[in-house]
Design a protein around this motif. Sequence first.
Motif, PDB file in Angstrom:
ATOM      1  N   VAL A 391       6.008   5.101 -69.805  1.00 13.43           N
ATOM      2  CA  VAL A 391       5.770   4.539 -68.478  1.00 13.43           C
ATOM      3  C   VAL A 391       4.929   5.525 -67.679  1.00 13.43           C
ATOM      4  O   VAL A 391       5.264   6.716 -67.596  1.00 13.43           O
ATOM      5  N   LEU A 392       3.835   5.032 -67.111  1.00 12.16           N
ATOM      6  CA  LEU A 392       3.016   5.822 -66.207  1.00 12.16           C
ATOM      7  C   LEU A 392       3.461   5.508 -64.786  1.00 12.16           C
ATOM      8  O   LEU A 392       3.299   4.381 -64.308  1.00 12.16           O
ATOM      9  N   ARG A 393       4.041   6.487 -64.132  1.00 11.51           N
ATOM     10  CA  ARG A 393       4.544   6.296 -62.773  1.00 11.51           C
ATOM     11  C   ARG A 393       3.527   6.872 -61.789  1.00 11.51           C
ATOM     12  O   ARG A 393       3.175   8.050 -61.860  1.00 11.51           O
ATOM     13  N   ARG A 402       0.745   5.393 -45.492  1.00 12.26           N
ATOM     14  CA  ARG A 402       1.781   4.617 -46.184  1.00 12.26           C
ATOM     15  C   ARG A 402       1.864   5.022 -47.654  1.00 12.26           C
ATOM     16  O   ARG A 402       0.852   5.251 -48.311  1.00 12.26           O
ATOM     17  N   GLN A 403       3.095   5.105 -48.161  1.00 11.07           N
ATOM     18  CA  GLN A 403       3.339   5.436 -49.561  1.00 11.07           C
ATOM     19  C   GLN A 403       3.519   4.155 -50.371  1.00 11.07           C
ATOM     20  O   GLN A 403       4.168   3.211 -49.920  1.00 11.07           O
ATOM     21  N   ARG A 404       2.949   4.133 -51.567  1.00 10.65           N
ATOM     22  CA  ARG A 404       3.118   2.992 -52.472  1.00 10.65           C
ATOM     23  C   ARG A 404       3.391   3.525 -53.867  1.00 10.65           C
ATOM     24  O   ARG A 404       2.945   4.621 -54.225  1.00 10.65           O
ATOM     25  N   ARG A 405       4.087   2.734 -54.657  1.00 10.78           N
ATOM     26  CA  ARG A 405       4.418   3.128 -56.029  1.00 10.78           C
ATOM     27  C   ARG A 405       4.033   2.006 -56.983  1.00 10.78           C
ATOM     28  O   ARG A 405       4.134   0.829 -56.646  1.00 10.78           O
ATOM     29  N   GLU A 406       3.620   2.402 -58.170  1.00  9.95           N
ATOM     30  CA  GLU A 406       3.339   1.446 -59.240  1.00  9.95           C
ATOM     31  C   GLU A 406       3.784   2.052 -60.557  1.00  9.95           C
ATOM     32  O   GLU A 406       3.663   3.264 -60.761  1.00  9.95           O
ATOM     33  N   VAL A 419      -5.870   5.972 -73.291  1.00 12.70           N
ATOM     34  CA  VAL A 419      -5.865   4.607 -72.766  1.00 12.70           C
ATOM     35  C   VAL A 419      -6.410   4.629 -71.344  1.00 12.70           C
ATOM     36  O   VAL A 419      -6.344   5.639 -70.650  1.00 12.70           O
ATOM     37  N   GLU A 420      -6.967   3.495 -70.913  1.00  8.48           N
ATOM     38  CA  GLU A 420      -7.482   3.371 -69.553  1.00  8.48           C
ATOM     39  C   GLU A 420      -6.658   2.336 -68.805  1.00  8.48           C
ATOM     40  O   GLU A 420      -6.475   1.212 -69.276  1.00  8.48           O
ATOM     41  N   VAL A 421      -6.159   2.729 -67.641  1.00  5.28           N
ATOM     42  CA  VAL A 421      -5.292   1.875 -66.833  1.00  5.28           C
ATOM     43  C   VAL A 421      -6.064   1.432 -65.593  1.00  5.28           C
ATOM     44  O   VAL A 421      -6.383   2.260 -64.729  1.00  5.28           O
ATOM     45  N   PRO A 422      -6.413   0.142 -65.466  1.00  6.98           N
ATOM     46  CA  PRO A 422      -7.099  -0.333 -64.253  1.00  6.98           C
ATOM     47  C   PRO A 422      -6.168  -0.247 -63.048  1.00  6.98           C
ATOM     48  O   PRO A 422      -4.975  -0.555 -63.139  1.00  6.98           O
ATOM     49  N   LEU A 423      -6.727   0.162 -61.912  1.00  9.71           N
ATOM     50  CA  LEU A 423      -5.961   0.250 -60.663  1.00  9.71           C
ATOM     51  C   LEU A 423      -6.632  -0.647 -59.629  1.00  9.71           C
ATOM     52  O   LEU A 423      -7.218  -0.190 -58.649  1.00  9.71           O
ATOM     53  N   ALA A 424      -6.544  -1.946 -59.869  1.00  8.33           N
ATOM     54  CA  ALA A 424      -7.228  -2.911 -59.006  1.00  8.33           C
ATOM     55  C   ALA A 424      -6.727  -2.847 -57.573  1.00  8.33           C
ATOM     56  O   ALA A 424      -7.473  -3.124 -56.628  1.00  8.33           O
TER      57      ALA A 424
END
Length: 722
Positions: A391-393, A402-406, A419-424
């Motif tokens: 898991v990539l946190r 503002r703080q956000r998490r994904e 691997v490449e993770v899109p951050l739309a």
Amino acid sequence: MTRQCRLVVWTLGLAGLGAAAAQDVVLRHEDSDGCGAAEVVLENRLVRVDVLTGEPPPVPSQRWRDRLLRRPPPEARPRYGTRFVGPGWIGQVTFLPTGRRWFAETSGGRENWQGIPEEFDEAVRVLEITPGVWHCLKIGVGLCQGVDRCFRGSLKLIDPGVWETIEEDLGAGGRAVTFRQTVPARDGYGYRYEKRLILRPGESRLLVERTLTNIGEKPWDTTWYTHAFWGQDGRGGYDDRCWATVPLRGATVPGLGEAAIDTRICRIGKPPQAGYWGAVDGDILAGGWYACGTDDGAEVFLTALAETPAFYRMWTCPQTYSLEAFRLISLAPGAVDHWVETLACGAGLERLDAHDGNAGYQAVVSSDGAPGASAAVSLRVLPFREVAEGVLRLQFRGADGRQRREDHPIRAAGPAAAVEVPLASLSGVLPVHLEARLEVAGAASDALAMAEAARMVLAATAAVPAVRLPASGGGAGAVILGPYERRADDGWVPTPAAGFLSEYLAAAGFKPIFVRDRDGLPAEPAAATALVACVGLRALPATVWRQLEDHVRAGGGLVVCGPITPTAFEGTDLLPLREVSSSVRVGAAPRDCTREFLGAWSRRYQLEPLEEHPVLSGLPFLPTGRQDIGVLQILEPTPAGRAILRYQTPAGLQPAVSTPALVLAAYGAGRVAVLASPVDWGMPSNWCLWNRLGEYHRQFFQQLGLWAAESALPGGATAAGQ
């Protein structure tokens, strides 16, 4: 008395009972360096690590007559000299999926020019036995005898103490080997040093634990660093496809109120007759790691400490280069210092922006640079272990605070499969502060290797400047004039300053040639001459001045760098100078590998921009960019001259100087630039970094050359760029 022993420790746990043999780490002994003695090899299916044991010789006996006459005992010579720590010296790291060997492999005499030696450079003086002659502790070598400050070249080994080699089975297929040295207290000074190398199955990450203990009754200080000899070009050296980077603090990002992190890749240049050498102070570092890589296969090698180094020493030579992170160590009696270094490699990143100990990261931000345009954002992740499920946190903080998490699943990734993770979700909210951490179930060594979360500052691509320089010299000629000596083959031996310019201008698309200054411009150059650069200016024949005037008047460029003889330009109006009145020269460089490197920039002159100009575009200046100039001249420009840089004097440095450093002017259809310092900044001539391995030094002179020659290049000059 010297003793060498090997202990084998088995610490099998239940987790290791089912490990398949093909997955396990193999620890074996073979002669990997050709010295005739078996070395240690740690290997799994991803990496092979060759470790030199450096088994020290016994102390030679002394005849009774020599003891009676109090003659000095015979020297006990360690296998690898009295500079580096011999046992545990990493000789080579090979990334097996690609066969990439990362380090140089040459040797000569008693010196080994290979792998990653380490050194405790500041010797601990123990007892002055005769005036100026000392017994001292050279950590990792033993009790030595030296002169004055006991620098490495004066040392003779007296007693290497006791070395032990301990091999461990860690369970779950992991293996470790520890090299331990004990030098018993003598005259109140003694130490124990341990270096433990750990490799686990499915990882391209080698962990190196170090523990240093003061077992004496008196406190002492030393410095430690690793002296890696990089050579990743496939032939044991480096080429223009090789790069390195150290994270530096950048300028504050507008809208975010936080400093950017400069992870620009630095091409490793080979300027003829020249090289880089100098310090990068800890106060501008943005982390405790550095990375080296190659464009071939997008391969990368991470070297990381948990804490930010006190400073780096950076240098290059034709055979290899090194980025050396220094730790300062002060130990009271009984005190222990413990630190862990992570060495990890893999393929799939074009550069390294951050790491968390488990993985390396490259941020990819692309946009057209138009104001307000959205950007495509993604994060390339290179795990340093094979990942079936992870898991990539991610945690973001934007300009609004503002703080956000994904969380993003990571599957079927590893050191050979980034691997490449899109951050739309970030496309319209840049700039942001981003923290990333890769979590992998069952990662046995993560607790030891894990750093803080990888930290990055992502911003949109900078807008394209309204005035741009030509992208390239387009194959135009560049004549580098200087006071050269003739070579045996009838060519010219360039000075170090000319060597720097030659490499920089060639990389900018020019075709540079060396010409002795008093011979003038060649009648039939191989390519039409667009640029003439003088590496220093002395009295020239009038015919040469007329050639230079005609060249610039017709649209060519002229760059003149110090040192400038004050009377050299009396017979011409080509240079925008009234006079050169005096010279300023700083003192000697700090002594190598000592704490004198700390704050060394404050004892050298810096540059300060006076206006925005294409020559200065993209270049960092104080406080994040430090030029460290050792020689300058006091110039008085003519009214036609336009100063765009001046000298800045750090507090306490004398004399205080704030005179023009770079003066520009138009002359006919061409342009002239005068720099009041040598290309290589002066004393010492090779103290020339700005900021890591010459990347901004190179960019500055490339942009200066392109600006000066612009009228003679395709497209001509823009009025705003004058």
